[in-house]
Scaffold this active site. Structure first.
Site, PDB file in Angstrom:
ATOM      1  N   CYS A 166     -23.160  -1.068  13.178  1.00  0.00           N
ATOM      2  CA  CYS A 166     -23.481   0.238  12.386  1.00  0.00           C
ATOM      3  C   CYS A 166     -22.619   0.319  11.069  1.00  0.00           C
ATOM      4  O   CYS A 166     -21.797   0.549  11.182  1.00  0.00           O
ATOM      5  CB  CYS A 166     -23.659   1.305  13.101  1.00  0.00           C
ATOM      6  SG  CYS A 166     -24.172   2.872  12.329  1.00  0.00           S
ATOM      7  N   CYS A 218     -21.363   3.893  10.700  1.00  0.00           N
ATOM      8  CA  CYS A 218     -19.859   3.839  11.785  1.00  0.00           C
ATOM      9  C   CYS A 218     -18.492   3.087  11.069  1.00  0.00           C
ATOM     10  O   CYS A 218     -17.540   3.339  11.313  1.00  0.00           O
ATOM     11  CB  CYS A 218     -20.243   3.087  13.109  1.00  0.00           C
ATOM     12  SG  CYS A 218     -21.509   3.794  13.985  1.00  0.00           S
ATOM     13  N   HIS A 272      12.437  -3.870   2.308  1.00  0.00           N
ATOM     14  CA  HIS A 272      12.182  -2.922   1.261  1.00  0.00           C
ATOM     15  C   HIS A 272      12.936  -3.381   0.029  1.00  0.00           C
ATOM     16  O   HIS A 272      12.633  -3.450  -1.078  1.00  0.00           O
ATOM     17  CB  HIS A 272      12.659  -1.356   2.004  1.00  0.00           C
ATOM     18  CG  HIS A 272      11.432  -0.912   2.482  1.00  0.00           C
ATOM     19  ND1 HIS A 272      10.265  -0.813   2.079  1.00  0.00           N
ATOM     20  CD2 HIS A 272      11.332  -0.208   3.831  1.00  0.00           C
ATOM     21  CE1 HIS A 272       9.522  -0.091   2.929  1.00  0.00           C
ATOM     22  NE2 HIS A 272      10.144   0.150   3.946  1.00  0.00           N
ATOM     23  N   LYS A 282      11.040   9.747  13.730  1.00  0.00           N
ATOM     24  CA  LYS A 282      10.327   9.216  12.915  1.00  0.00           C
ATOM     25  C   LYS A 282       9.558  10.056  12.035  1.00  0.00           C
ATOM     26  O   LYS A 282       8.509  10.689  12.701  1.00  0.00           O
ATOM     27  CB  LYS A 282       9.313   8.246  13.877  1.00  0.00           C
ATOM     28  CG  LYS A 282       9.897   7.253  14.844  1.00  0.00           C
ATOM     29  CD  LYS A 282      10.534   6.004  14.013  1.00  0.00           C
ATOM     30  CE  LYS A 282      11.079   5.134  15.107  1.00  0.00           C
ATOM     31  NZ  LYS A 282      11.738   3.814  14.183  1.00  0.00           N
TER      32      LYS A 282
END
Length: 781
Positions: free
Chosen positions: A76, A79, A421, A504
């Site tokens: 869909c 969806c 990072h 976290k």
């Protein structure tokens, strides 16, 4: 004839078509299987409960929490468009799980269709709400006109929770406004240290949302107070709505200072209060830090800085622990390792000694062209067995900024995130024209092939497959990794792996980067430009702290000591055999002194003659010429050796190092034995050739010829000069006729010539017949 060829061609074409159809069918089947395997719009990592006929009844009915379920079809279009909103909502209300949770069911999957029919699902997507303790057989409350933004959906969930009039979820705190009387008597019936009061207007959802955000935290409670509660508002001098105040048991109160008066800032500030921790986690920060473990001590550090000790520890652990788990590295894993080391050598802003080692390892792997490599070879480079000047990598972990309150918290995973990072930022600052995604590719391939947590590797690969293709340059690669790290933090918040002293959170928090956060329409937003500037500053090479690092001289000294210890261990292993050889040498020392010199001299003469024969000049002719003119070959001079020197010295003057002496002695004997074996082998080959060709070169007087063949006495001199001249002349003519080729070479050449002639003849006959057939076909009407 032509008809037969045409029919044969038709059959061949039909066979090719059949094979093509078979391969097409196989490829299509595999494609369909892969699509089926990936069917569904959600995964467990999306923090959404995936429903099936096996678990739907146990999840929905008689549950202590409410449930909001999406029934959808994976084909869909609506969806598919709605799925990002549903995932975002799950991340936004992850702290609300004890009270309400999200679920989804794919009605397009064959085994789920009957279940979807039973719940009266007739269109997609369909959202249904099931209250806590729903009875078996309930079809749920159908939510119509479903909004497509997270804020409206979240506020709708708050309204649905307040509609639970029959059975309130046990874990859900009260959401209705609190009165002044209730606040005054609150600490009489509640054992908490803090009471957070959110003052707001009647139409605001901030108080209820913050209450649910703190649902899983202990030692704090949150209540909503409306602006119409004049007695409490005037007593606490509240002028701003919304605003947050901390109320204590002794009647005192303080205002919570935040950058922006909004839900996300209130929730973060309250979760960071002292002695406030997630339920089930230890609360005493000082207690856990004061207890030292077996081989670890707490190191004071600045939480807002990056430490080189963490980065070097990450390198050590990844290269000496994780990669070491694979004794043999080949194929894709070897390519991943090469890319990982290449990125480190290019962008890692390490100390000179560490960079020298990384560059040496990168150069070695770049030159390595084999399909596989053993880890022992890699370890030799890491341990600097090649003795590259001023090159060393620390051989232990020393966590500083990544240390946890307990040994099993943080550590290596924290340092790996920090390392990548840093690499993305350093690559973005670099002016190199290489692949802008090389760092992300290196991280993805390394995690996929080597990262020890295989479940984590699967999750990261899923994230990379979904969105890494959207990254187009190095700037967006920095932001992509930052966003995915926050996504992982959101998923792992509250998990057993979360350190209670380092929860976290969405990073960077407001107190570290206030300009990174903003609020639009009451919703928190990231200012990505400010985030990028912060990341570039935070991971700048000149801002990395080098506290708690061992000096380069200390590391080099430790490396030299380790290498010396390894050499001593190798000597100890060889010790028993060496002592046995020494004992045997002592027993036969007199015999060796009488025989070793002449034997060694004789072997050297033979080696010299064999080298002259290989160069094209007969050895006997050279020997006779030397004897005639009084020359002595340099090879006949006795060569000095350690054994000879030992015999020349007096016993009292022998101060040679025993280990070095023994090693050199046996090395000389090994070389001498090998040379003697080669000389004997070549001499046997030469004798066999002489016997093979002797009948053809035999002179008229065979007996005289045999009588004057070469003979060699103990001194190495040749007798029978006339025979030597005759044999040298015969060998000279044989050498000229064969032009330096052996009989085997000539035989192979003749054989290959015959085979090539046969092949050319066969090709000629084949094309001749084919030409005749073509002419016959063209002649047909």
């Amino acid at each position: 004839m032509a008809q037969q060829r045409c029919s044969a061609t038709s059959r061949n074409t039909e066979n090719l078509r059949t094979v093509f159809r078979a391969w097409t069918y196989l490829f299509t089947s595999l494609l369909l299987l892969s699509v089926t395997a990936k069917a569904g719009l959600y995964t467990p990592t999306d923090q959404i409960v995936l429903l099936s006929p096996d678990n739907i009844d146990s999840v929905i009915f008689n549950s202590s929490r409410s449930l909001l379920v999406e029934f959808y079809a994976s084909w869909c279009g609506h969806c598919i468009a709605f799925s990002p909103t549903w995932k975002g909502l799950a991340r936004d209300i992850k702290e609300w799980k004890p009270a309400v949770d999200l679920a989804a069911m794919d009605c397009a999957e064959r085994r789920n269709r009957e279940t979807c029919y039973n719940y009266n699902i007739q269109g997609y997507p369909t959202i249904k709400f099931f209250q806590a303790f729903s009875k078996r057989g309930s079809k749920g409350l159908h939510i119509r006109d479903v909004p497509h933004d997270v804020k409206t959906l979240r506020q709708g969930i708050v309204n649905l929770l307040e509609s639970n009039v029959e059975a309130w979820p046990p874990a859900c705190p009260p959401l209705e406004p609190a009165s002044e009387v209730e606040i005054d008597n609150f600490f009489d019936s509640n054992n908490v240290e803090y009471l957070a009061l959110i003052f707001e207007t009647a139409d605001s959802y901030v108080g209820r949302e913050v209450t649910l955000d703190l649902l899983q935290y202990e030692n704090i409670a949150v209540r909503r107070v409306l602006s119409s509660e004049q007695g409490l508002v005037s007593r606490m001098r509240v002028t701003d709505f919304p605003s947050c105040y901390l109320y204590y048991a002794n009647g005192n109160y303080t205002r919570v200072t935040v950058n922006i008066e909004a839900r996300s800032f209130y929730s973060y500030a309250l979760q960071k209060l002292p002695r406030v921790a997630r339920a089930g986690k230890p609360q005493g920060a000082n207690d856990s830090h004061s207890k030292s473990t077996v081989d670890r001590e707490w190191r004071e550090f600045n939480r807002s800085r990056v430490y080189m000790a963490d980065l070097e520890s990450a390198l050590h652990y990844s290269l000496r622990v994780e990669v070491a788990a694979y004794p043999e590295i080949r194929g894709e894993a070897l390519s991943a390792l090469k890319l990982y080391i290449s990125v480190l050598a290019k962008y890692f802003p390490g100390r000179p000694v560490v960079m020298n080692l990384l560059q040496a390892l990168d150069s070695w792997l770049t030159d390595y062209k084999e399909f596989k490599v053993s880890y022992s070879s890699i370890k030799a480079v890491l341990d600097n067995a090649g003795e590259v000047p001023n090159a060393v990598l620390p051989n232990e972990e020393k966590w500083v900024g990544c240390q946890g309150s307990q040994p099993h918290y943080r550590g290596y995973p924290c340092s790996v995130w920090t390392l990548f990072h840093l690499l993305t930022v350093q690559a973005a600052e670099s002016t190199s024209s290489s692949d802008p995604l090389d760092v992300l590719k290196a991280m993805r391939s390394y995690v996929k092939n080597f990262f020890g947590c295989r479940e984590c590797a699967t999750h990261f690969e899923s994230m990379a497959e979904d969105s890494m293709g959207e990254v187009t340059n190095r700037t967006t690669s920095v932001l992509w990794l930052w966003a995915r790290h926050n996504q992982v933090n959101s998923r792992l918040a509250g998990a057993l792996s979360e350190d209670p002293q380092f929860p976290k959170i969405q990073w960077p928090p407001p107190d570290m980067c206030p300009q990174c956060h903003s609020v639009t329409g009451g919703e928190h937003e990231w200012k990505q430009g400010a985030v990028l500037d912060f990341l570039r500053s935070h991971f700048a090479a000149d801002r990395i702290l080098r506290d708690h690092l061992e000096g380069e001289a200390v590391l080099l000294a430790k490396q030299a000591e380790t290498q010396a210890g390894q050499q001593e261990a190798e000597k100890a292993v060889r010790g028993p055999g060496r002592r046995a050889r020494e004992a045997g040498e002592t027993v036969g020392e007199e015999e060796e002194e009488t025989q070793e010199g002449p034997v060694e001299q004789q072997q050297e003469e033979e080696e010299d003659l064999e080298e002259q024969m290989a160069a094209g000049k007969p050895g006997r002719e050279r020997a006779e010429a030397d004897q005639q003119w009084g020359h002595i070959s340099p090879s006949r001079n006795p060569k000095p050796s350690i054994v000879g020197l030992r015999r020349q010295k007096a016993r009292g003057e022998d101060i040679v190092d025993l280990d070095s002496f023994i090693n050199q002695h046996y090395k000389m004997r090994a070389v001498r034995d090998a040379a003697a074996a080669v000389a004997v082998l070549e001499r046997n080959i030469r004798k066999a050739e002489e016997r093979l060709w002797a009948p053809r070169l035999q002179p008229k007087e065979p007996q005289d010829y045999v009588a004057i063949r070469k003979k060699r006495d103990l001194a190495g001199q040749y007798v029978g000069v006339e025979g030597a001249e005759l044999e040298a002349q015969e060998k000279h003519w044989i050498s000229l006729l064969s032009l330096g080729f052996s009989r085997l070479d000539i035989s192979l050449c003749v054989l290959l010539y015959c085979l090539s002639s046969l092949c050319l003849l066969a090709m000629y006959l084949y094309f001749k017949m084919k030409l005749r057939l073509r002419r016959g076909k063209m002649a047909l009407p």
